[in-house]
Motif scaffolding. Sequence first.
Motif, PDB file in Angstrom:
ATOM      1  N   ALA A   2       0.836  -1.197   0.000  1.00 40.10           N
ATOM      2  CA  ALA A   2       0.000   0.000   0.000  1.00 40.10           C
ATOM      3  C   ALA A   2       0.873   1.250   0.000  1.00 40.10           C
ATOM      4  CB  ALA A   2      -0.896   0.005   1.232  1.00 40.10           C
ATOM      5  N   VAL A   3       0.653   2.128  -0.971  1.00 40.58           N
ATOM      6  CA  VAL A   3       1.336   3.421  -0.999  1.00 40.58           C
ATOM      7  C   VAL A   3       0.598   4.337  -0.040  1.00 40.58           C
ATOM      8  CG1 VAL A   3       1.888   5.434  -2.410  1.00 40.58           C
ATOM      9  CG2 VAL A   3       2.147   3.130  -3.356  1.00 40.58           C
ATOM     10  N   THR A   4       1.338   4.907   0.930  1.00 44.77           N
ATOM     11  CA  THR A   4       0.686   5.737   1.940  1.00 44.77           C
ATOM     12  C   THR A   4       0.966   7.218   1.769  1.00 44.77           C
ATOM     13  OG1 THR A   4       2.506   5.420   3.492  1.00 44.77           O
ATOM     14  CG2 THR A   4       0.670   3.872   3.627  1.00 44.77           C
ATOM     15  N   SER A   5       2.053   7.578   1.066  1.00 45.42           N
ATOM     16  CA  SER A   5       2.309   8.995   0.796  1.00 45.42           C
ATOM     17  C   SER A   5       3.346   9.131  -0.306  1.00 45.42           C
ATOM     18  CB  SER A   5       2.767   9.741   2.053  1.00 45.42           C
ATOM     19  OG  SER A   5       4.070   9.341   2.419  1.00 45.42           O
ATOM     20  N   VAL A   6       3.348  10.313  -0.921  1.00 44.45           N
ATOM     21  CA  VAL A   6       4.277  10.634  -2.001  1.00 44.45           C
ATOM     22  C   VAL A   6       4.788  12.049  -1.779  1.00 44.45           C
ATOM     23  CG1 VAL A   6       4.498  10.982  -4.498  1.00 44.45           C
ATOM     24  CG2 VAL A   6       3.072   9.133  -3.625  1.00 44.45           C
ATOM     25  N   CYS A   7       6.089  12.267  -2.022  1.00 41.79           N
ATOM     26  CA  CYS A   7       6.694  13.597  -1.905  1.00 41.79           C
ATOM     27  C   CYS A   7       7.573  13.829  -3.129  1.00 41.79           C
ATOM     28  CB  CYS A   7       7.527  13.690  -0.630  1.00 41.79           C
ATOM     29  SG  CYS A   7       8.375  15.278  -0.430  1.00 41.79           S
ATOM     30  N   ARG A  12      15.015  17.747  -8.491  1.00 45.55           N
ATOM     31  CA  ARG A  12      15.295  16.653  -9.410  1.00 45.55           C
ATOM     32  C   ARG A  12      13.990  15.992  -9.848  1.00 45.55           C
ATOM     33  NH1 ARG A  12      18.255  16.354  -5.006  1.00 45.55           N
ATOM     34  NH2 ARG A  12      20.496  16.630  -5.132  1.00 45.55           N
ATOM     35  N   ASP A  13      14.090  15.147 -10.848  1.00 45.95           N
ATOM     36  CA  ASP A  13      12.936  14.354 -11.280  1.00 45.95           C
ATOM     37  C   ASP A  13      12.866  13.093 -10.421  1.00 45.95           C
ATOM     38  OD1 ASP A  13      12.128  16.120 -13.245  1.00 45.95           O
ATOM     39  OD2 ASP A  13      13.299  15.151 -14.812  1.00 45.95           O
ATOM     40  N   GLU A  14      12.549  13.289  -9.135  1.00 46.96           N
ATOM     41  CA  GLU A  14      12.498  12.182  -8.188  1.00 46.96           C
ATOM     42  C   GLU A  14      11.264  12.288  -7.294  1.00 46.96           C
ATOM     43  OE1 GLU A  14      17.258  11.348  -7.525  1.00 46.96           O
ATOM     44  OE2 GLU A  14      16.208  12.595  -6.066  1.00 46.96           O
ATOM     45  N   LEU A  15      10.815  11.141  -6.835  1.00 47.31           N
ATOM     46  CA  LEU A  15       9.706  11.051  -5.882  1.00 47.31           C
ATOM     47  C   LEU A  15      10.109  10.164  -4.718  1.00 47.31           C
ATOM     48  CD1 LEU A  15       6.550  10.206  -8.062  1.00 47.31           C
ATOM     49  CD2 LEU A  15       7.051  12.366  -6.941  1.00 47.31           C
ATOM     50  N   LEU A  16       9.671  10.533  -3.519  1.00 50.87           N
ATOM     51  CA  LEU A  16       9.731   9.633  -2.369  1.00 50.87           C
ATOM     52  C   LEU A  16       8.356   8.994  -2.235  1.00 50.87           C
ATOM     53  CD1 LEU A  16      11.564  11.713   0.372  1.00 50.87           C
ATOM     54  CD2 LEU A  16      12.459   9.750  -0.896  1.00 50.87           C
ATOM     55  N   VAL A  17       8.332   7.676  -2.155  1.00 49.40           N
ATOM     56  CA  VAL A  17       7.071   6.951  -2.043  1.00 49.40           C
ATOM     57  C   VAL A  17       7.132   6.072  -0.796  1.00 49.40           C
ATOM     58  CG1 VAL A  17       5.507   5.323  -3.152  1.00 49.40           C
ATOM     59  CG2 VAL A  17       6.794   6.963  -4.547  1.00 49.40           C
ATOM     60  N   ASN A  18       6.242   6.329   0.160  1.00 51.38           N
ATOM     61  CA  ASN A  18       6.154   5.489   1.360  1.00 51.38           C
ATOM     62  C   ASN A  18       5.284   4.289   1.043  1.00 51.38           C
ATOM     63  OD1 ASN A  18       7.169   7.979   2.573  1.00 51.38           O
ATOM     64  ND2 ASN A  18       6.675   6.965   4.503  1.00 51.38           N
ATOM     65  N   PRO A  30       8.020  -1.835   6.253  1.00 50.35           N
ATOM     66  CA  PRO A  30       7.802  -0.612   5.490  1.00 50.35           C
ATOM     67  C   PRO A  30       9.095  -0.089   4.874  1.00 50.35           C
ATOM     68  CG  PRO A  30       7.767  -0.136   7.827  1.00 50.35           C
ATOM     69  CD  PRO A  30       7.850  -1.631   7.688  1.00 50.35           C
ATOM     70  N   THR A  31       8.970   0.545   3.729  1.00 48.56           N
ATOM     71  CA  THR A  31      10.119   1.157   3.068  1.00 48.56           C
ATOM     72  C   THR A  31       9.727   2.524   2.532  1.00 48.56           C
ATOM     73  OG1 THR A  31       9.603   0.201   0.910  1.00 48.56           O
ATOM     74  CG2 THR A  31      11.115  -1.032   2.300  1.00 48.56           C
ATOM     75  N   VAL A  32      10.733   3.360   2.376  1.00 49.61           N
ATOM     76  CA  VAL A  32      10.587   4.597   1.622  1.00 49.61           C
ATOM     77  C   VAL A  32      11.393   4.354   0.356  1.00 49.61           C
ATOM     78  CG1 VAL A  32      10.966   7.080   1.552  1.00 49.61           C
ATOM     79  CG2 VAL A  32      10.440   5.971   3.725  1.00 49.61           C
ATOM     80  N   ARG A  33      10.756   4.518  -0.788  1.00 51.73           N
ATOM     81  CA  ARG A  33      11.419   4.280  -2.066  1.00 51.73           C
ATOM     82  C   ARG A  33      11.681   5.604  -2.770  1.00 51.73           C
ATOM     83  NH1 ARG A  33       7.436  -0.576  -4.127  1.00 51.73           N
ATOM     84  NH2 ARG A  33       7.978  -2.036  -2.464  1.00 51.73           N
ATOM     85  N   LEU A  34      12.887   5.740  -3.296  1.00 53.77           N
ATOM     86  CA  LEU A  34      13.242   6.910  -4.100  1.00 53.77           C
ATOM     87  C   LEU A  34      13.118   6.513  -5.559  1.00 53.77           C
ATOM     88  CD1 LEU A  34      14.433   9.815  -4.316  1.00 53.77           C
ATOM     89  CD2 LEU A  34      16.682   8.722  -4.390  1.00 53.77           C
ATOM     90  N   TRP A  35      12.141   7.083  -6.238  1.00 51.71           N
ATOM     91  CA  TRP A  35      11.922   6.793  -7.654  1.00 51.71           C
ATOM     92  C   TRP A  35      12.598   7.852  -8.514  1.00 51.71           C
ATOM     93  CZ3 TRP A  35       9.637   2.881 -10.336  1.00 51.71           C
ATOM     94  CH2 TRP A  35       8.968   1.912  -9.590  1.00 51.71           C
ATOM     95  N   ASP A  36      13.379   7.411  -9.484  1.00 50.23           N
ATOM     96  CA  ASP A  36      13.954   8.284 -10.506  1.00 50.23           C
ATOM     97  C   ASP A  36      12.954   8.309 -11.652  1.00 50.23           C
ATOM     98  OD1 ASP A  36      15.253   9.245 -12.818  1.00 50.23           O
ATOM     99  OD2 ASP A  36      17.201   8.628 -12.031  1.00 50.23           O
ATOM    100  N   LEU A  37      12.316   9.448 -11.867  1.00 50.94           N
ATOM    101  CA  LEU A  37      11.267   9.541 -12.872  1.00 50.94           C
ATOM    102  C   LEU A  37      11.814   9.470 -14.295  1.00 50.94           C
ATOM    103  CD1 LEU A  37       9.018  12.253 -11.205  1.00 50.94           C
ATOM    104  CD2 LEU A  37       8.761   9.764 -11.154  1.00 50.94           C
ATOM    105  N   SER A  38      13.054   9.903 -14.495  1.00 49.28           N
ATOM    106  CA  SER A  38      13.652   9.859 -15.835  1.00 49.28           C
ATOM    107  C   SER A  38      13.837   8.425 -16.306  1.00 49.28           C
ATOM    108  CB  SER A  38      15.002  10.571 -15.846  1.00 49.28           C
ATOM    109  OG  SER A  38      14.851  11.915 -15.480  1.00 49.28           O
ATOM    110  N   SER A  39      14.337   7.578 -15.413  1.00 53.45           N
ATOM    111  CA  SER A  39      14.601   6.185 -15.777  1.00 53.45           C
ATOM    112  C   SER A  39      13.446   5.244 -15.417  1.00 53.45           C
ATOM    113  CB  SER A  39      15.884   5.691 -15.104  1.00 53.45           C
ATOM    114  OG  SER A  39      15.716   5.653 -13.699  1.00 53.45           O
ATOM    115  N   ARG A  40      12.458   5.777 -14.660  1.00 51.64           N
ATOM    116  CA  ARG A  40      11.304   4.993 -14.210  1.00 51.64           C
ATOM    117  C   ARG A  40      11.727   3.768 -13.398  1.00 51.64           C
ATOM    118  NH1 ARG A  40       6.898   4.982 -19.085  1.00 51.64           N
ATOM    119  NH2 ARG A  40       6.425   7.199 -18.921  1.00 51.64           N
TER     120      ARG A  40
END
Length: 95
Positions: A2-7, A12-18, A30-40
Amino acid sequence: DAVTSVCASRLRDELLVNVAQQVSALQQGPTVRLWDLSSRRIAQRYLGHCQGRFVVRSCFAGAQEEMVVSGSEDAQVYIWHRHYGSLLQVLSGNT
């Protein structure tokens, strides 16, 4: 999971996804994931905080967003190095 939040990063073209995961033998919790939007792709994972019943949010910190900060259900604040994923500090919060 379950994704609980996004920042979104301001720099940069990045998102933090809880992500709140059900803990089992195959999952780490639980993890916090750093997504690179350029490379997906997931560029980094941050582990150690607690999340069960409540929404836990994370954000970027520092002038160049060099840190990731997250609350936790164990009444502490976790701070990681954004690029390396290493846990830099755990601060006591309210109990």
